[in-house]
Design a protein around this motif. Sequence first.
Motif: not given
Length: 149
Positions: A62, A66, A70, A75, A78-79
Motif C-alpha cells: 500500500s 501511494k 505521489y 495523492s 486510501y489503498v
Amino acid sequence: MIISFDLDDTLISKSKFKLEKTNFLQRLLGIECLRKGTIDLFKDLKKQKHKIYIYTTSYRNSIRIKWMFYSYGISVDYVINQQKHQKKIGKRNIHCSKFPPMFNIDIHVDDSIGVEMEGEKYGFKTIIISETDENWTQRILSKIHLNQK
C-alpha cells in the motif's frame, strides 16, 4: 463521493495504452508508469472534492502504491490491496474479486467486464473503461457527474 480505481490494465500497463511521462528519479526507483490522463483526471476529481481510492487485486504494498502516485504529484486517499480485501471480505459470505461497498466506495473504475458483472450481481456501481478508449477520462467524469444527480 468516493471513487476507486483498479491498477492493472486500467491505470497501469506497459503496452496497452499511452503513458504519462516519467522523470529520471521515477525510472531509477522503478516507479510504474501511469496511463496518460491519470494525473489530470485525479487532480480534477480532487478539485471537485472527491476522495480517490485504489482498489487492486494485486499484492503490491500500500505504501509503495501511494508513493507511486505521489511521485507524479497526485495523492490517493486510501489503498485496498489483495491483503486488505481478503481480510475484510473473509468475514462475509460474498465471493467476488472486488466489493466496493465494503469500503464505502460509491463508484469503482475498472477494465474488467467480470467486475461489472459482480457490480450488477451485488448492487455496486462500476465504470468500465477500455484500454483503447482515448476519451476514457471524459467518460469517467461524465458518468460521475450523472451519478451525482
